[in-house]
Scaffold this motif. Structure first.
Motif, PDB file in Angstrom:
ATOM      1  N   ASN A 218       0.861  -1.162   0.000  1.00 16.52           N
ATOM      2  CA  ASN A 218       0.000   0.000   0.000  1.00 16.52           C
ATOM      3  C   ASN A 218       0.908   1.225   0.000  1.00 16.52           C
ATOM      4  OD1 ASN A 218      -2.370   1.697   0.559  1.00 16.52           O
ATOM      5  ND2 ASN A 218      -1.428   1.931   2.578  1.00 16.52           N
ATOM      6  N   VAL A 219       0.701   2.141  -0.934  1.00 15.93           N
ATOM      7  CA  VAL A 219       1.575   3.308  -1.067  1.00 15.93           C
ATOM      8  C   VAL A 219       0.769   4.583  -0.855  1.00 15.93           C
ATOM      9  CG1 VAL A 219       3.129   4.583  -2.594  1.00 15.93           C
ATOM     10  CG2 VAL A 219       3.101   2.074  -2.659  1.00 15.93           C
ATOM     11  N   ILE A 220       1.273   5.422   0.033  1.00 17.67           N
ATOM     12  CA  ILE A 220       0.664   6.730   0.289  1.00 17.67           C
ATOM     13  C   ILE A 220       1.636   7.776  -0.238  1.00 17.67           C
ATOM     14  CG2 ILE A 220      -0.246   8.304   2.035  1.00 17.67           C
ATOM     15  CD1 ILE A 220      -0.684   5.832   3.828  1.00 17.67           C
ATOM     16  N   GLU A 221       1.219   8.496  -1.279  1.00 17.69           N
ATOM     17  CA  GLU A 221       2.128   9.392  -1.991  1.00 17.69           C
ATOM     18  C   GLU A 221       1.970  10.844  -1.571  1.00 17.69           C
ATOM     19  OE1 GLU A 221       3.041   8.814  -6.240  1.00 17.69           O
ATOM     20  OE2 GLU A 221       1.357   7.405  -6.232  1.00 17.69           O
ATOM     21  N   ALA A 222       2.993  11.604  -1.969  1.00 13.11           N
ATOM     22  CA  ALA A 222       2.950  13.068  -1.937  1.00 13.11           C
ATOM     23  C   ALA A 222       2.616  13.630  -0.559  1.00 13.11           C
ATOM     24  CB  ALA A 222       1.964  13.592  -2.979  1.00 13.11           C
ATOM     25  N   VAL A 223       3.196  13.042   0.459  1.00 12.12           N
ATOM     26  CA  VAL A 223       3.004  13.557   1.811  1.00 12.12           C
ATOM     27  C   VAL A 223       4.054  14.631   2.069  1.00 12.12           C
ATOM     28  CG1 VAL A 223       3.019  12.981   4.259  1.00 12.12           C
ATOM     29  CG2 VAL A 223       2.067  11.362   2.598  1.00 12.12           C
ATOM     30  N   ASP A 224       3.617  15.782   2.535  1.00 14.51           N
ATOM     31  CA  ASP A 224       4.549  16.854   2.889  1.00 14.51           C
ATOM     32  C   ASP A 224       5.259  16.466   4.181  1.00 14.51           C
ATOM     33  OD1 ASP A 224       5.897  19.129   3.636  1.00 14.51           O
ATOM     34  OD2 ASP A 224       4.223  20.493   3.257  1.00 14.51           O
ATOM     35  N   GLY A 225       6.522  16.087   4.054  1.00 18.83           N
ATOM     36  CA  GLY A 225       7.272  15.615   5.210  1.00 18.83           C
ATOM     37  C   GLY A 225       7.594  16.669   6.229  1.00 18.83           C
ATOM     38  N   HIS A 226       7.288  17.934   5.935  1.00 20.24           N
ATOM     39  CA  HIS A 226       7.521  19.003   6.904  1.00 20.24           C
ATOM     40  C   HIS A 226       6.223  19.507   7.514  1.00 20.24           C
ATOM     41  CE1 HIS A 226      11.669  18.887   5.810  1.00 20.24           C
ATOM     42  NE2 HIS A 226      11.429  19.227   4.558  1.00 20.24           N
ATOM     43  N   ASP A 227       5.169  18.734   7.348  1.00 18.58           N
ATOM     44  CA  ASP A 227       3.859  19.077   7.918  1.00 18.58           C
ATOM     45  C   ASP A 227       3.443  17.930   8.836  1.00 18.58           C
ATOM     46  OD1 ASP A 227       1.170  19.490   8.490  1.00 18.58           O
ATOM     47  OD2 ASP A 227       0.725  20.313   6.513  1.00 18.58           O
ATOM     48  N   VAL A 228       3.527  18.149  10.135  1.00 15.88           N
ATOM     49  CA  VAL A 228       3.232  17.097  11.103  1.00 15.88           C
ATOM     50  C   VAL A 228       1.816  16.564  10.907  1.00 15.88           C
ATOM     51  CG1 VAL A 228       2.961  16.568  13.556  1.00 15.88           C
ATOM     52  CG2 VAL A 228       4.902  17.938  12.787  1.00 15.88           C
ATOM     53  N   GLU A 229       0.877  17.444  10.645  1.00 13.30           N
ATOM     54  CA  GLU A 229      -0.508  16.999  10.475  1.00 13.30           C
ATOM     55  C   GLU A 229      -0.657  16.127   9.237  1.00 13.30           C
ATOM     56  OE1 GLU A 229      -2.812  17.227  12.652  1.00 13.30           O
ATOM     57  OE2 GLU A 229      -1.627  18.474  14.006  1.00 13.30           O
ATOM     58  N   ALA A 230       0.018  16.467   8.156  1.00  9.28           N
ATOM     59  CA  ALA A 230      -0.054  15.655   6.936  1.00  9.28           C
ATOM     60  C   ALA A 230       0.546  14.272   7.182  1.00  9.28           C
ATOM     61  CB  ALA A 230       0.669  16.361   5.796  1.00  9.28           C
ATOM     62  N   VAL A 231       1.667  14.237   7.886  1.00 16.86           N
ATOM     63  CA  VAL A 231       2.283  12.946   8.217  1.00 16.86           C
ATOM     64  C   VAL A 231       1.362  12.147   9.130  1.00 16.86           C
ATOM     65  CG1 VAL A 231       4.254  11.811   9.311  1.00 16.86           C
ATOM     66  CG2 VAL A 231       4.611  13.855   7.907  1.00 16.86           C
ATOM     67  N   ASP A 232       0.753  12.813  10.086  1.00 20.01           N
ATOM     68  CA  ASP A 232      -0.165  12.145  11.008  1.00 20.01           C
ATOM     69  C   ASP A 232      -1.329  11.510  10.253  1.00 20.01           C
ATOM     70  OD1 ASP A 232      -1.177  11.718  13.873  1.00 20.01           O
ATOM     71  OD2 ASP A 232      -2.853  12.779  12.940  1.00 20.01           O
ATOM     72  N   ARG A 233      -1.897  12.225   9.284  1.00 23.72           N
ATOM     73  CA  ARG A 233      -2.995  11.662   8.495  1.00 23.72           C
ATOM     74  C   ARG A 233      -2.530  10.424   7.737  1.00 23.72           C
ATOM     75  NH1 ARG A 233      -4.006  17.221   7.645  1.00 23.72           N
ATOM     76  NH2 ARG A 233      -2.917  17.172   5.636  1.00 23.72           N
ATOM     77  N   ALA A 234      -1.328  10.472   7.194  1.00 28.37           N
ATOM     78  CA  ALA A 234      -0.798   9.311   6.469  1.00 28.37           C
ATOM     79  C   ALA A 234      -0.600   8.121   7.404  1.00 28.37           C
ATOM     80  CB  ALA A 234       0.520   9.686   5.791  1.00 28.37           C
ATOM     81  N   ILE A 235      -0.144   8.400   8.601  1.00 30.53           N
ATOM     82  CA  ILE A 235       0.039   7.320   9.579  1.00 30.53           C
ATOM     83  C   ILE A 235      -1.306   6.685   9.921  1.00 30.53           C
ATOM     84  CG2 ILE A 235       0.696   6.805  11.961  1.00 30.53           C
ATOM     85  CD1 ILE A 235       2.898   8.946  11.683  1.00 30.53           C
ATOM     86  N   ARG A 236      -2.310   7.504  10.123  1.00 32.19           N
ATOM     87  CA  ARG A 236      -3.633   6.964  10.460  1.00 32.19           C
ATOM     88  C   ARG A 236      -4.184   6.115   9.315  1.00 32.19           C
ATOM     89  NH1 ARG A 236      -5.411   9.073  15.193  1.00 32.19           N
ATOM     90  NH2 ARG A 236      -4.277  10.922  15.939  1.00 32.19           N
ATOM     91  N   GLU A 237      -3.935   6.540   8.099  1.00 29.58           N
ATOM     92  CA  GLU A 237      -4.357   5.732   6.950  1.00 29.58           C
ATOM     93  C   GLU A 237      -3.607   4.404   6.933  1.00 29.58           C
ATOM     94  OE1 GLU A 237      -4.214   5.822   2.055  1.00 29.58           O
ATOM     95  OE2 GLU A 237      -4.094   7.723   3.159  1.00 29.58           O
ATOM     96  N   ALA A 238      -2.313   4.465   7.212  1.00 31.65           N
ATOM     97  CA  ALA A 238      -1.511   3.238   7.239  1.00 31.65           C
ATOM     98  C   ALA A 238      -1.993   2.298   8.336  1.00 31.65           C
ATOM     99  CB  ALA A 238      -0.036   3.572   7.439  1.00 31.65           C
ATOM    100  N   LEU A 239      -2.327   2.848   9.501  1.00 32.73           N
ATOM    101  CA  LEU A 239      -2.817   2.017  10.600  1.00 32.73           C
ATOM    102  C   LEU A 239      -4.135   1.353  10.241  1.00 32.73           C
ATOM    103  CD1 LEU A 239      -1.920   4.306  13.623  1.00 32.73           C
ATOM    104  CD2 LEU A 239      -0.844   2.137  13.014  1.00 32.73           C
ATOM    105  N   ALA A 240      -4.998   2.068   9.523  1.00 25.16           N
ATOM    106  CA  ALA A 240      -6.252   1.456   9.079  1.00 25.16           C
ATOM    107  C   ALA A 240      -5.974   0.308   8.125  1.00 25.16           C
ATOM    108  CB  ALA A 240      -7.132   2.510   8.406  1.00 25.16           C
ATOM    109  N   ASN A 241      -4.937   0.458   7.302  1.00 20.31           N
ATOM    110  CA  ASN A 241      -4.599  -0.606   6.364  1.00 20.31           C
ATOM    111  C   ASN A 241      -4.099  -1.855   7.076  1.00 20.31           C
ATOM    112  OD1 ASN A 241      -5.236   0.916   4.068  1.00 20.31           O
ATOM    113  ND2 ASN A 241      -3.209   1.857   4.010  1.00 20.31           N
ATOM    114  N   THR A 242      -3.435  -1.657   8.233  1.00 31.11           N
ATOM    115  CA  THR A 242      -2.940  -2.837   8.946  1.00 31.11           C
ATOM    116  C   THR A 242      -4.088  -3.715   9.412  1.00 31.11           C
ATOM    117  OG1 THR A 242      -2.905  -1.824  11.151  1.00 31.11           O
ATOM    118  CG2 THR A 242      -0.956  -1.509   9.767  1.00 31.11           C
ATOM    119  N   GLU A 243      -5.231  -3.107   9.674  1.00 32.31           N
ATOM    120  CA  GLU A 243      -6.376  -3.883  10.124  1.00 32.31           C
ATOM    121  C   GLU A 243      -7.016  -4.666   8.983  1.00 32.31           C
ATOM    122  OE1 GLU A 243      -6.864  -4.073  13.293  1.00 32.31           O
ATOM    123  OE2 GLU A 243      -5.292  -2.578  13.627  1.00 32.31           O
TER     124      GLU A 243
END
Length: 685
Positions: A218-243
């Motif tokens: 599963n690939v989550i693209e184009a995340v702004d690595g200098h935006d904590v909130e953007a990274v946080d959203r990507a992490i939450r999406e990744a965690l949902a994928n683990t389930e």
């Protein structure tokens, strides 16, 4: 350069604290890599302050998340995170970055710094270690979890860079992780497009997201690595994928290396060198950082401090584990034992009984077959034994009755690694580091070259990993010089901490396996024959002496008080030494045969024992179908000269017997060299 105003002020402070701890430590050391910590700071804030499950008071907590810094040159990012999170890593250790005896070495080292999960630096291997960790988690969960009792439920997080993805091992690891659907593996790609030589577009233009999708990620693209909130959203999406069990996740984070540095951000200049006083001052001004070197605001320390959160989550898990133990006491006991790396009670007694039984069987067979039988015997007593082969199962003989194969949708104990020798070896390190398993992996000995750096890392990290390397000499025959090892055994013996065993028969093979399992402070490599080798008769005390690495296998009665010649041999050449002893004994010449299956273990014995096996003042003849450079010290230590019968050129394609004759590994050829040595006309010693 200003940080985004949309980002919460505390997140900005936390990210900048990480940046300046790295900047200041590298400057103090006048050495290091500040660029990556500066570029990945916001990603670290999002993961470590919001999602990572860990307990600084107990870095070995079984159900903690594993965090792997695959781009290990950015070690100061990890040290800063550990320090601020509450691990036993005081600021004085950050000030001593890269200094002798500090707990903050140039690259992270497991067992050296609390909270470091694996030794990283050789790029791509951290990612591959993480694949092994994620596989271990998945298999342990399948084995121990019960409905309503999820005692194994954690994730493996990885920071990696372009260099990790350029290394070929990343293909091996990512492909394997995808086919195994390791959904709890979540990786952050630091897409800064810079490596040591500059902008990578000239040598690294892969479509990385498409590549990983092709692996089944599963690939989550184009995340702004200098935006904590953007990274946080990507992490939450990744965690949902683990389930949803849809495979591992790669979060592609666009970053700027050295973010915040007015003069060096986005350039290779900030990758691996201190910024210098002038640029540090400019960076402080650009980021509005008014604190001095190693000075961190209290609100930042509070935001990172994971001690209370970790203790709470750990206590919650402990309560759940206690309930599990009440319902499933045997499973709980086994889980605790295995995660602690302890062997079953009485295993040493059992292993000795197994060894004595093999000695009574007196079987003549290839040592690769003897190894398969040893695995089967040990697997019945060791449910933690987990292993496989790099696409050579039926040549390496690594499966056993009832082992079950590991697949994405089914647990088992035998792993088909595919043609991925390097990936296999590095993932075995990850499995060992995770805990709960005793891993082994196999290929042909000649292909240890592909796996060598991971084998070296096993030794550097002192991990209990077993490497089963078959087809150990020109004795493999017709496949020819591409598959016939020559320099491999002596070169592997040079790796500090690696025990290389080359057994001469089934008894020594079982003893070698026993020693590998009982060893807790490093890896073991077994070099095994393709061809059948005869059983060597032994007394009970000789069977017990095998585990000392070298011992007296046979001696002419007339050799007392001292033999006229000591013949030292390993593996398939022991039978030649025994044949020569028999001929010379008939002529009244006293000969001692020393079988030396493991030189490293023998070297660890007392001087009295070693001298008793190989007495000084007696000529020594060494016989081994491998490069002989490492044996001349053994000859010289005898003080009476000697000779080495070895192979110091590549082999040929022909039946094994013809090859052995061509290269001087016959009883007649060894006898001729022995006679010359006895006559005082041979030798380089």
């Amino acid at each position: 350069m200003n940080m985004r105003l949309t980002q919460a002020p505390i997140d900005t402070l936390c990210a900048n604290a990480l940046r300046f701890l790295a900047i200041d430590a590298v400057e103090a050391a006048k050495s290091g890599h500040p660029g990556m910590p500066m570029g990945m700071a916001e990603i670290a804030v999002a993961l470590w302050t919001r999602h990572l499950k860990h307990d600084p008071a107990d870095p070995a907590w079984a159900d903690r998340d594993r965090f792997v810094l695959s781009n290990g040159h950015g070690s100061m990012l990890l040290y800063a995170l550990l320090h601020l999170s509450g691990y036993e890593l005081p600021v004085d250790e950050l000030k001593r970055f890269r200094q002798l005896d500090s707990r903050t070495p140039g690259h992270p080292e497991v067992g050296h710094t609390p909270g470091v999960e694996t030794t990283t630096g050789p790029l791509g291997q951290g990612l591959t270690n993480a694949v092994g960790m994620a596989l271990a988690e998945k298999l342990l969960a399948a084995e121990f979890n019960r409905p309503g009792h999820a005692i194994v439920d954690h994730r493996t997080w990885v920071f990696l860079g372009d260099g990790c993805l350029m290394e070929g091992i990343s293909h091996e690891a990512a492909s394997f992780a995808g086919v195994q659907r390791l959904s709890k593996l979540i990786c952050f790609w630091d897409d800064n497009r810079i490596s040591i030589d500059g902008e990578v577009e000239g040598w690294f233009a892969d479509d990385t997201p498409a590549r990983f999708r092709a692996y089944g990620w599963n690939v989550i693209e184009a995340v702004d690595g200098h935006d904590v909130e953007a990274v946080d959203r990507a992490i939450r999406e990744a965690l949902a994928n683990t389930e949803n069990d849809i495979g591992p996740t790669l979060i592609c984070c666009r970053t700027t290396i050295g973010h915040g540095s007015p003069g060096r951000a986005g350039t290779a200049d900030v990758h691996g060198a201190p910024l210098g006083a002038e640029e540090i001052a400019a960076t402080r001004a650009a980021l509005g950082w008014t604190h001095g070197p190693f000075d961190v605001p209290d609100e930042v320390r509070h935001a990172f401090d994971a001690r209370a959160r970790g203790a709470s989550r750990h206590a919650d898990w402990q309560a759940r584990f206690d309930a599990y133990a009440a319902a499933f006491p045997d499973e709980a006991e086994a889980f605790t034992r295995r995660m602690a790396g302890r062997l079953p009670v009485g295993f040493d007694i059992l292993s000795n009984a197994i060894l004595r039984g093999v000695a009574r069987e007196a079987a003549t067979l290839a040592t690769r077959k003897a190894s398969q039988q040893a695995i089967g015997r040990l697997a019945r007593a060791l449910p933690e034994l987990l292993g496989g082969s790099a696409d050579l199962t039926h040549s390496n003989l690594t499966d056993w009755p009832g082992c079950g194969v590991v697949r994405a949708d089914q647990p088992g104990r035998h792993i088909n690694w595919g043609v991925r020798e390097f990936g296999m070896a590095a993932a075995l390190n990850g499995i060992a580091l995770h805990g709960g398993f005793l891993p082994f992996g196999a290929t042909f000995l000649v292909f240890s070259d592909y796996a060598r750096n991971a084998i070296r890392m096993s030794a550097l990290m002192r991990q209990r990993v077993v490497y089963v390397m078959t087809h150990d000499s020109i004795g493999l025959g017709e496949d020819g010089p591409t598959h016939q090892p020559v320099e491999h055994i002596p070169s592997l013996r040079l790796i500090p901490g690696l025990d290389v065993w080359r057994p001469c028969d089934a008894v020594e093979t079982q003893a070698a396996w026993n020693a590998a399992v009982l060893r807790h402070d490093g890896p073991t490599l077994l070099a095994l024959s393709r061809q059948n080798l005869p059983h060597q008769p032994r007394e009970a005390d000789q069977v017990q002496a095998i585990v000392r690495g070298g011992y007296v296998l046979a001696e002419t009665p007339s050799a007392t008080p001292a033999p006229a010649l000591v013949i030292i041999a390993t593996g398939s050449e022991v039978q030649l030494a025994m044949a020569v002893r028999e001929v010379l004994a008939a002529e009244g010449v006293g000969v001692r045969v020393v079988s030396m299956p493991c030189t490293a273990v023998f070297d660890r014995q007392s001087a009295a024992y070693r001298n008793g096996v190989m007495p000084a003042g007696v000529p020594r003849l060494v016989v081994e179908a491998a490069h002989g450079a490492g044996w001349w010290r053994t000859v010289a230590e005898g003080g009476a000269g000697g000779d080495v019968i070895a192979l110091e050129r590549f082999g040929e394609s022909a039946p094994a017997a013809r090859l052995m004759a061509r290269f001087g590994f016959t009883a007649d050829a060894v006898l001729e060299r022995a006679r010359a040595l006895l006559a005082g006309s041979a030798g380089h010693g």
